[in-house]
Scaffold this active site. Structure first.
Site, PDB file in Angstrom:
ATOM      1  N   LYS A 192      40.079   3.633  -1.525  1.00  0.00           N
ATOM      2  CA  LYS A 192      41.223   2.760  -1.206  1.00  0.00           C
ATOM      3  C   LYS A 192      42.414   3.630  -0.801  1.00  0.00           C
ATOM      4  O   LYS A 192      42.986   4.346  -1.617  1.00  0.00           O
ATOM      5  CB  LYS A 192      41.634   1.914  -2.420  1.00  0.00           C
ATOM      6  CG  LYS A 192      42.661   0.859  -2.006  1.00  0.00           C
ATOM      7  CD  LYS A 192      43.621   0.480  -3.094  1.00  0.00           C
ATOM      8  CE  LYS A 192      44.915   1.230  -3.090  1.00  0.00           C
ATOM      9  NZ  LYS A 192      45.779   1.057  -1.916  1.00  0.00           N
ATOM     10  N   GLU A 266      46.666  13.613  -9.531  1.00  0.00           N
ATOM     11  CA  GLU A 266      47.600  14.565  -8.911  1.00  0.00           C
ATOM     12  C   GLU A 266      48.878  13.792  -8.614  1.00  0.00           C
ATOM     13  O   GLU A 266      48.873  12.879  -7.785  1.00  0.00           O
ATOM     14  CB  GLU A 266      46.994  15.175  -7.654  1.00  0.00           C
ATOM     15  CG  GLU A 266      45.756  16.021  -7.922  1.00  0.00           C
ATOM     16  CD  GLU A 266      45.973  17.126  -8.932  1.00  0.00           C
ATOM     17  OE1 GLU A 266      47.122  17.553  -9.135  1.00  0.00           O
ATOM     18  OE2 GLU A 266      44.989  17.552  -9.556  1.00  0.00           O
ATOM     19  N   CYS A 300      54.583  16.498  -2.102  1.00  0.00           N
ATOM     20  CA  CYS A 300      54.649  16.534  -3.572  1.00  0.00           C
ATOM     21  C   CYS A 300      55.120  17.893  -4.058  1.00  0.00           C
ATOM     22  O   CYS A 300      55.715  18.015  -5.115  1.00  0.00           O
ATOM     23  CB  CYS A 300      53.299  16.188  -4.174  1.00  0.00           C
ATOM     24  SG  CYS A 300      51.991  17.251  -3.585  1.00  0.00           S
ATOM     25  N   GLU A 401      62.103  12.868  -9.469  1.00  0.00           N
ATOM     26  CA  GLU A 401      61.513  13.075  -8.148  1.00  0.00           C
ATOM     27  C   GLU A 401      62.163  12.130  -7.137  1.00  0.00           C
ATOM     28  O   GLU A 401      62.262  10.931  -7.384  1.00  0.00           O
ATOM     29  CB  GLU A 401      60.001  12.813  -8.172  1.00  0.00           C
ATOM     30  CG  GLU A 401      59.363  13.101  -6.817  1.00  0.00           C
ATOM     31  CD  GLU A 401      57.865  12.835  -6.761  1.00  0.00           C
ATOM     32  OE1 GLU A 401      57.435  11.744  -7.165  1.00  0.00           O
ATOM     33  OE2 GLU A 401      57.130  13.727  -6.296  1.00  0.00           O
TER      34      GLU A 401
HETATM   35  P1  NAD Z   1      51.952   5.509  -5.165  1.00  0.00           P
HETATM   36  O1  NAD Z   1      51.686   5.930  -6.562  1.00  0.00           O
HETATM   37  O2  NAD Z   1      52.859   4.384  -4.943  1.00  0.00           O
HETATM   38  O3  NAD Z   1      50.568   5.083  -4.463  1.00  0.00           O
HETATM   39  C1  NAD Z   1      49.471   5.972  -4.321  1.00  0.00           C
HETATM   40  C2  NAD Z   1      48.199   5.166  -4.159  1.00  0.00           C
HETATM   41  O4  NAD Z   1      47.899   4.521  -5.383  1.00  0.00           O
HETATM   42  C3  NAD Z   1      48.278   4.057  -3.123  1.00  0.00           C
HETATM   43  O5  NAD Z   1      47.010   3.909  -2.502  1.00  0.00           O
HETATM   44  C4  NAD Z   1      48.613   2.835  -3.968  1.00  0.00           C
HETATM   45  O6  NAD Z   1      48.227   1.631  -3.356  1.00  0.00           O
HETATM   46  C5  NAD Z   1      47.800   3.125  -5.214  1.00  0.00           C
HETATM   47  N1  NAD Z   1      48.320   2.573  -6.471  1.00  0.00           N
HETATM   48  C6  NAD Z   1      49.619   2.450  -6.838  1.00  0.00           C
HETATM   49  N2  NAD Z   1      49.696   1.950  -8.094  1.00  0.00           N
HETATM   50  C7  NAD Z   1      48.418   1.771  -8.526  1.00  0.00           C
HETATM   51  C8  NAD Z   1      47.848   1.287  -9.739  1.00  0.00           C
HETATM   52  N3  NAD Z   1      48.612   0.887 -10.752  1.00  0.00           N
HETATM   53  N4  NAD Z   1      46.492   1.232  -9.842  1.00  0.00           N
HETATM   54  C9  NAD Z   1      45.716   1.643  -8.821  1.00  0.00           C
HETATM   55  N5  NAD Z   1      46.201   2.105  -7.645  1.00  0.00           N
HETATM   56  C10 NAD Z   1      47.542   2.174  -7.502  1.00  0.00           C
HETATM   57  O7  NAD Z   1      52.416   6.826  -4.369  1.00  0.00           O
HETATM   58  P2  NAD Z   1      52.850   6.964  -2.845  1.00  0.00           P
HETATM   59  O8  NAD Z   1      54.196   6.366  -2.658  1.00  0.00           O
HETATM   60  O9  NAD Z   1      51.751   6.511  -1.962  1.00  0.00           O
HETATM   61  O10 NAD Z   1      52.950   8.561  -2.720  1.00  0.00           O
HETATM   62  C11 NAD Z   1      54.045   9.291  -3.161  1.00  0.00           C
HETATM   63  C12 NAD Z   1      53.774   9.930  -4.499  1.00  0.00           C
HETATM   64  O11 NAD Z   1      52.584  10.699  -4.431  1.00  0.00           O
HETATM   65  C13 NAD Z   1      54.857  10.901  -4.915  1.00  0.00           C
HETATM   66  O12 NAD Z   1      55.158  10.700  -6.274  1.00  0.00           O
HETATM   67  C14 NAD Z   1      54.211  12.261  -4.709  1.00  0.00           C
HETATM   68  O13 NAD Z   1      54.717  13.288  -5.517  1.00  0.00           O
HETATM   69  C15 NAD Z   1      52.786  11.962  -5.019  1.00  0.00           C
HETATM   70  N6  NAD Z   1      51.897  12.956  -4.414  1.00  0.00           N
HETATM   71  C16 NAD Z   1      51.305  13.869  -5.224  1.00  0.00           C
HETATM   72  C17 NAD Z   1      50.488  14.858  -4.682  1.00  0.00           C
HETATM   73  C18 NAD Z   1      49.813  15.876  -5.555  1.00  0.00           C
HETATM   74  O14 NAD Z   1      48.830  16.459  -5.114  1.00  0.00           O
HETATM   75  N7  NAD Z   1      50.293  16.114  -6.764  1.00  0.00           N
HETATM   76  C19 NAD Z   1      50.261  14.881  -3.304  1.00  0.00           C
HETATM   77  C20 NAD Z   1      50.871  13.914  -2.512  1.00  0.00           C
HETATM   78  C21 NAD Z   1      51.686  12.948  -3.074  1.00  0.00           C
END
Ligand code: NAD
Length: 500
Positions: A192, A266, A300, A401
């Site tokens: 997903k 992550e 990130c 963040e």
């Molecule tokens: P997000 O957490 O809003 O969403 C990420 C994914 O998870 C999406 O596909 C979303 O639909 C899904 N999702 C969200 N809540 C969920 C839940 N409760 N259950 C299941 N799925 C869920 O993040 P975003 O806005 O897409 O990305 C930005 C974030 O990602 C930032 O916090 C960034 O630091 C982090 N990030 C981390 C890394 C790493 O490797 N540590 C890399 C890239 C981005």
């Protein structure tokens, strides 16, 4: 039916205004959601432009996808590793052949500059190839023992069905570095992607499909986390969830996953760059600009805090502002653009909210920080990069963040104070120091609480062949991603004693 679908897909020309609808992939069939509802993916540089229409799936779609993955697992787990590798290699070739088109779509859907998009496509193809090789030699160990008539060894086995949930900022390379190790070790996948970048995720799945992956081995379901997220995590057949995204979502998933479901999270970061008295300030300013503002600060591992020794603060900030003011902001298709749009409205509002917090909490806005609304900019989510100085280490812009182009400069008196501030956040993803003093550099690698530690390099960027992950709330700190160790998460160990 699938063939017809593909024929239709082949005629997509991203430059036409024709809006395509893209389906889920479940059990080898491209399918509409059972709800028949859809959502649009839009271009963040031009909100009026719809990039594609995608399935607004619900739990019924997820259930079907998980069941398909469950059904496909026995045969896939028994498939010769060389055959699994051949599919990854073929998918890599397909991505490479279509790199120009996929990169263009990536820029339209996510906003990053076309050069960065091309790099991401090619790197993702390389990731598939990397795991095609590494996965074929990933094995257990044999243990010496006192009984000459006994052999003791460990076998590595795939887990079963793996849910892959990914964000929008690296919409191809993050899924590639999760899906490739999952598949090569014999797991089946339900994927997903973020609803902000479903087209690019679709292209990866399409490449695997065209490469001949058996039905049910990879399943693709798009939709809102609130509609599909829970079941991807809680279904009893899901043996592992590999997730990249925000810490709050990661915590939620980790809490909901059952005792028998492995999780790899992550998550967020608040990455510091420490600038010592002896630093090459030109280098330090370049590292801050590249680490803080590349892909519009939406990495990130992006540099969000610069902790600078007071002797060099003035000179450093001057260089930082000089270099930042030279950055061209605009559509990722324009030559020379370094700062594209923020990826979506939520990001846009969030970044502006934190710029406001910075002002309210008494920091000095030394550069930028305005939303851009003139001419072409008004079509998209454009914000000037922001540099705050005189930042209180306990303020929100220093602790939380932001995930946007905002750098908080914090002045300190000593290295010890710099380390204390660097570590005084809940995250621990990446950190860097700029110094020519080897002793300080070495001490930093020990003192800093971060999963990626760098000296005289940007906080951003990681090799595909080296482990990647965070400490503290940046990761579950259990299994690392990337590199050879990235395969560990997707396998379980069996210890075998054979008496002759
Ligand atoms: P997000 O957490 O809003 O969403 C990420 C994914 O998870 C999406 O596909 C979303 O639909 C899904 N999702 C969200 N809540 C969920 C839940 N409760 N259950 C299941 N799925 C869920 O993040 P975003 O806005 O897409 O990305 C930005 C974030 O990602 C930032 O916090 C960034 O630091 C982090 N990030 C981390 C890394 C790493 O490797 N540590 C890399 C890239 C981005």
């Amino acid at each position: 039916m699938a063939a017809i679908f593909y024929k239709e897909m082949m005629v997509i020309n991203v430059l036409t205004t024709k809006i395509e609808t893209f389906n889920n992939l479940i059990d080898g069939e491209w399918q509409e959601s059972v709800s028949h509802k859809t959502f649009n993916s839009v271009n963040p540089a031009n909100k009026a432009e719809i990039v594609g229409v995608f399935q607004a799936s619900n739990e019924q779609d997820v259930r079907l996808a998980i069941e398909a993955a469950q059904k496909a697992f026995p045969a896939w787990s028994q498939t010769a590793p060389s055959k699994r590798a051949a599919i990854l290699n073929q998918a890599a070739s397909i991505l490479e052949q279509n790199a120009a088109k996929v990169a263009e779509e990536l820029t339209r859907e996510e906003g990053k500059h076309i050069d960065d998009a091309k790099n991401e496509v090619l790197r993702s193809a390389q990731t598939l190839r990397f795991y095609a090789v590494e996965g074929q030699t990933f094995t257990g160990e044999t243990f010496p023992n006192d009984d000459p008539n006994m052999k003791v060894s460990t076998e590595r086995e795939p887990l079963g069905v793996v849910s892959v949930i990914t964000p929008w900022n690296f919409p191809l390379s993050i899924p590639a570095r999760k899906i490739a190790p999952a598949l090569i070790t014999g797991n089946t996948v339900v994927f997903k992607p973020s609803s902000d970048t479903p087209l690019i995720a679709f292209r990866l799945v399409e490449a695997l499909y065209q490469a001949g992956i058996p039905k049910g081995v990879i399943n693709f379901v798009t939709g809102k986390a609130s509609d599909v997220g829970d079941l991807l995590v809680t279904h009893s057949a899901v043996r592992a969830v590999t997730f990249t995204g925000s810490t709050s979502a990661g915590e939620d998933i980790h809490r909901k996953a059952s005792f028998t479901t492995r999780t790899q999270m992550e998550l967020g970061g608040k990455n510091p760059l420490i600038v010592m008295q002896d630093a090459d300030l030109d280098l330090a300013a370049s590292l801050a600009v590249n680490g803080g503002f590349s892909i519009t600060g939406q990495a990130c591992t992006g540099t969000s805090r610069v902790i600078v020794l007071k002797e060099v603060k003035e000179a450093f900030v001057q260089k930082l502002i000089e270099k930042t003011s030279a950055l061209k902001i605009g559509n990722g298709f324009e030559k020379g653009v370094k700062i594209g749009p923020l990826a979506n409205e939520k990001q846009f509002n969030n970044v502006l909210k934190y710029i406001q917090y910075g002002k309210e909490d008494g920091a000095t806005l030394a550069f930028g920080g305005n939303a851009l609304t003139d001419a072409e900019y008004q079509k998209g989510y454009f914000v000037q990069p922001a540099i705050f100085t005189n930042v209180n280490p306990d303020s929100r812009i220093a602790k939380e963040e932001i995930f946007g182009p905002v750098i908080a400069v914090i002045e300190v008196d000593t290295y010890e104070e710099a380390i204390a501030i660097a570590n005084d956040v809940e995250y621990g993803l990446s950190a860097s120091i700029v110094t020519n003093n080897l002793k300080v550099a070495n001490q930093f690698t020990k003192d800093i609480q971060a999963g990626t530690v760098k000296v005289n390099r940007t906080t951003t960027g990681n090799l595909m062949n080296a482990p990647f992950g965070g400490l503290k709330k940046s990761s579950t700190s259990t299994f690392r991603e990337s590199g050879r160790v990235g395969l560990e998460f997707f396998t379980q160990l069996k210890t075998v004693y054979i008496g002759y």
